[in-house]
Scaffold this motif. Structure first.
Motif, PDB file in Angstrom:
ATOM      1  N   MET A  19      13.796   1.810   9.099  1.00  0.00           N
ATOM      2  CA  MET A  19      12.399   1.618   9.395  1.00  0.00           C
ATOM      3  C   MET A  19      11.884   0.469   8.545  1.00  0.00           C
ATOM      4  O   MET A  19      12.169   0.379   7.355  1.00  0.00           O
ATOM      5  N   ALA A  20      11.129  -0.396   9.166  1.00  0.00           N
ATOM      6  CA  ALA A  20      10.583  -1.555   8.470  1.00  0.00           C
ATOM      7  C   ALA A  20       9.433  -1.119   7.561  1.00  0.00           C
ATOM      8  O   ALA A  20       8.609  -0.288   7.927  1.00  0.00           O
ATOM      9  N   ALA A  21       9.411  -1.687   6.374  1.00  0.00           N
ATOM     10  CA  ALA A  21       8.327  -1.373   5.437  1.00  0.00           C
ATOM     11  C   ALA A  21       7.090  -2.172   5.823  1.00  0.00           C
ATOM     12  O   ALA A  21       7.183  -3.318   6.247  1.00  0.00           O
ATOM     13  N   ASP A  22       5.940  -1.544   5.683  1.00  0.00           N
ATOM     14  CA  ASP A  22       4.681  -2.203   6.015  1.00  0.00           C
ATOM     15  C   ASP A  22       3.859  -2.348   4.739  1.00  0.00           C
ATOM     16  O   ASP A  22       3.100  -1.454   4.388  1.00  0.00           O
ATOM     17  N   PRO A  23       4.023  -3.483   4.029  1.00  0.00           N
ATOM     18  CA  PRO A  23       3.311  -3.632   2.759  1.00  0.00           C
ATOM     19  C   PRO A  23       1.794  -3.722   2.936  1.00  0.00           C
ATOM     20  O   PRO A  23       1.044  -3.384   2.037  1.00  0.00           O
ATOM     21  N   GLY A  24       1.325  -4.156   4.094  1.00  0.00           N
ATOM     22  CA  GLY A  24      -0.117  -4.280   4.317  1.00  0.00           C
ATOM     23  C   GLY A  24      -0.778  -2.965   4.676  1.00  0.00           C
ATOM     24  O   GLY A  24      -1.994  -2.822   4.586  1.00  0.00           O
ATOM     25  N   GLY A  25       0.008  -1.981   5.071  1.00  0.00           N
ATOM     26  CA  GLY A  25      -0.546  -0.703   5.506  1.00  0.00           C
ATOM     27  C   GLY A  25      -1.291   0.016   4.403  1.00  0.00           C
ATOM     28  O   GLY A  25      -2.400   0.505   4.607  1.00  0.00           O
ATOM     29  N   ALA A  26      -0.700   0.094   3.248  1.00  0.00           N
ATOM     30  CA  ALA A  26      -1.353   0.776   2.126  1.00  0.00           C
ATOM     31  C   ALA A  26      -2.629   0.046   1.725  1.00  0.00           C
ATOM     32  O   ALA A  26      -3.633   0.672   1.377  1.00  0.00           O
ATOM     33  N   LYS A  27      -2.584  -1.272   1.792  1.00  0.00           N
ATOM     34  CA  LYS A  27      -3.761  -2.064   1.442  1.00  0.00           C
ATOM     35  C   LYS A  27      -4.891  -1.812   2.448  1.00  0.00           C
ATOM     36  O   LYS A  27      -6.047  -1.661   2.058  1.00  0.00           O
ATOM     37  N   LEU A  28      -4.543  -1.748   3.734  1.00  0.00           N
ATOM     38  CA  LEU A  28      -5.555  -1.479   4.759  1.00  0.00           C
ATOM     39  C   LEU A  28      -6.170  -0.096   4.585  1.00  0.00           C
ATOM     40  O   LEU A  28      -7.380   0.079   4.749  1.00  0.00           O
ATOM     41  N   VAL A  29      -5.342   0.870   4.227  1.00  0.00           N
ATOM     42  CA  VAL A  29      -5.847   2.226   4.008  1.00  0.00           C
ATOM     43  C   VAL A  29      -6.813   2.228   2.831  1.00  0.00           C
ATOM     44  O   VAL A  29      -7.897   2.829   2.895  1.00  0.00           O
ATOM     45  N   ARG A  30      -6.466   1.542   1.766  1.00  0.00           N
ATOM     46  CA  ARG A  30      -7.335   1.488   0.582  1.00  0.00           C
ATOM     47  C   ARG A  30      -8.658   0.780   0.913  1.00  0.00           C
ATOM     48  O   ARG A  30      -9.726   1.220   0.491  1.00  0.00           O
ATOM     49  N   VAL A  31      -8.580  -0.312   1.661  1.00  0.00           N
ATOM     50  CA  VAL A  31      -9.803  -1.026   2.059  1.00  0.00           C
ATOM     51  C   VAL A  31     -10.692  -0.109   2.894  1.00  0.00           C
ATOM     52  O   VAL A  31     -11.913  -0.073   2.699  1.00  0.00           O
ATOM     53  N   ALA A  32     -10.097   0.646   3.800  1.00  0.00           N
ATOM     54  CA  ALA A  32     -10.872   1.575   4.637  1.00  0.00           C
ATOM     55  C   ALA A  32     -11.518   2.667   3.782  1.00  0.00           C
ATOM     56  O   ALA A  32     -12.669   3.046   4.016  1.00  0.00           O
ATOM     57  N   GLN A  33     -10.790   3.149   2.778  1.00  0.00           N
ATOM     58  CA  GLN A  33     -11.356   4.175   1.897  1.00  0.00           C
ATOM     59  C   GLN A  33     -12.540   3.632   1.109  1.00  0.00           C
ATOM     60  O   GLN A  33     -13.566   4.302   0.975  1.00  0.00           O
ATOM     61  N   VAL A  34     -12.386   2.423   0.581  1.00  0.00           N
ATOM     62  CA  VAL A  34     -13.473   1.815  -0.184  1.00  0.00           C
ATOM     63  C   VAL A  34     -14.683   1.579   0.713  1.00  0.00           C
ATOM     64  O   VAL A  34     -15.824   1.848   0.333  1.00  0.00           O
ATOM     65  N   ARG A  35     -14.435   1.093   1.922  1.00  0.00           N
ATOM     66  CA  ARG A  35     -15.540   0.853   2.855  1.00  0.00           C
ATOM     67  C   ARG A  35     -16.243   2.163   3.207  1.00  0.00           C
ATOM     68  O   ARG A  35     -17.479   2.222   3.251  1.00  0.00           O
ATOM     69  N   GLU A  36     -15.473   3.210   3.435  1.00  0.00           N
ATOM     70  CA  GLU A  36     -16.081   4.506   3.744  1.00  0.00           C
ATOM     71  C   GLU A  36     -16.905   5.007   2.562  1.00  0.00           C
ATOM     72  O   GLU A  36     -18.010   5.543   2.741  1.00  0.00           O
ATOM     73  N   LEU A  37     -16.405   4.813   1.361  1.00  0.00           N
ATOM     74  CA  LEU A  37     -17.139   5.215   0.166  1.00  0.00           C
ATOM     75  C   LEU A  37     -18.464   4.464   0.070  1.00  0.00           C
ATOM     76  O   LEU A  37     -19.516   5.062  -0.189  1.00  0.00           O
ATOM     77  N   ARG A  38     -18.425   3.161   0.311  1.00  0.00           N
ATOM     78  CA  ARG A  38     -19.655   2.357   0.260  1.00  0.00           C
ATOM     79  C   ARG A  38     -20.645   2.766   1.337  1.00  0.00           C
ATOM     80  O   ARG A  38     -21.853   2.878   1.088  1.00  0.00           O
ATOM     81  N   LEU A  39     -20.146   2.986   2.553  1.00  0.00           N
ATOM     82  CA  LEU A  39     -21.035   3.388   3.644  1.00  0.00           C
ATOM     83  C   LEU A  39     -21.637   4.770   3.380  1.00  0.00           C
ATOM     84  O   LEU A  39     -22.821   5.002   3.649  1.00  0.00           O
ATOM     85  N   THR A  40     -20.840   5.667   2.841  1.00  0.00           N
ATOM     86  CA  THR A  40     -21.342   7.003   2.525  1.00  0.00           C
ATOM     87  C   THR A  40     -22.391   6.934   1.430  1.00  0.00           C
ATOM     88  O   THR A  40     -23.428   7.605   1.501  1.00  0.00           O
ATOM     89  N   ARG A  41     -22.140   6.108   0.428  1.00  0.00           N
ATOM     90  CA  ARG A  41     -23.123   5.934  -0.652  1.00  0.00           C
ATOM     91  C   ARG A  41     -24.421   5.344  -0.086  1.00  0.00           C
ATOM     92  O   ARG A  41     -25.515   5.787  -0.450  1.00  0.00           O
TER      93      ARG A  41
END
Length: 150
Positions: free
Chosen positions: A1-23
């Protein structure tokens, strides 16, 4: 299976964005609650000014020649006008605060829908990569015995 180095970064960006929107939604809710309290205060002040004006009118009707009564009536009219302006301002601010809160909540919802769609798509891509890897492994396994038979 190919590793997706950008996947974890995208997940973190989405979490931060959700945190900001919730705040932002939480802050907008607090602002809307504060605006509602100020609206209640303005309504109470307006009602009190109307009652005081009614009393001043009754006093003026009883003694129209009294300068003090006329001055009190004029001041009560000024207070009522000021209270009406404050009430209109409080209503407008309350409406804006409510609309801002509603939009912030909608933004959180849109982000969650978008994040869920992206996560579903990423899971589908990972499953497809696994199937391709299994297919390649099967094809390689079939080719190996044939090569050794020669």
């Amino acid at each position: 299976m190919a590793a997706d180095p950008g996947g974890a970064k995208l997940v973190r960006v989405a979490q931060v964005r959700e945190l900001r929107l919730t705040r932002a939604a939480t802050e907008a809710r607090a602002a809307a609650e504060e605006a509602a309290l100020k609206l209640n205060d303005a309504q109470a002040a307006h009602l009190a000014a109307r009652e005081t004006l009614a009393e001043a009118r009754r006093a003026f009707a009883a003694t129209p020649a009294c300068g003090q009564t006329r001055l009190w009536l004029d001041r009560c009219i000024e207070r009522l006008v000021g209270a009406a302006a404050a009430l209109a301002d409080a209503r407008a601010r309350c409406t804006v605060a409510d609309q801002t809160h509603a939009e912030a909540v909608r933004a959180v919802g849109r982000h969650q829908i978008r994040s869920d769609a992206i996560a579903t798509h990423r899971r589908a891509l990972v499953r497809a990569d696994r199937r391709r890897a299994e297919d390649r492994a099967e094809a390689d396994a079939v080719m190996m015995p044939r090569m050794s038979m020669r």
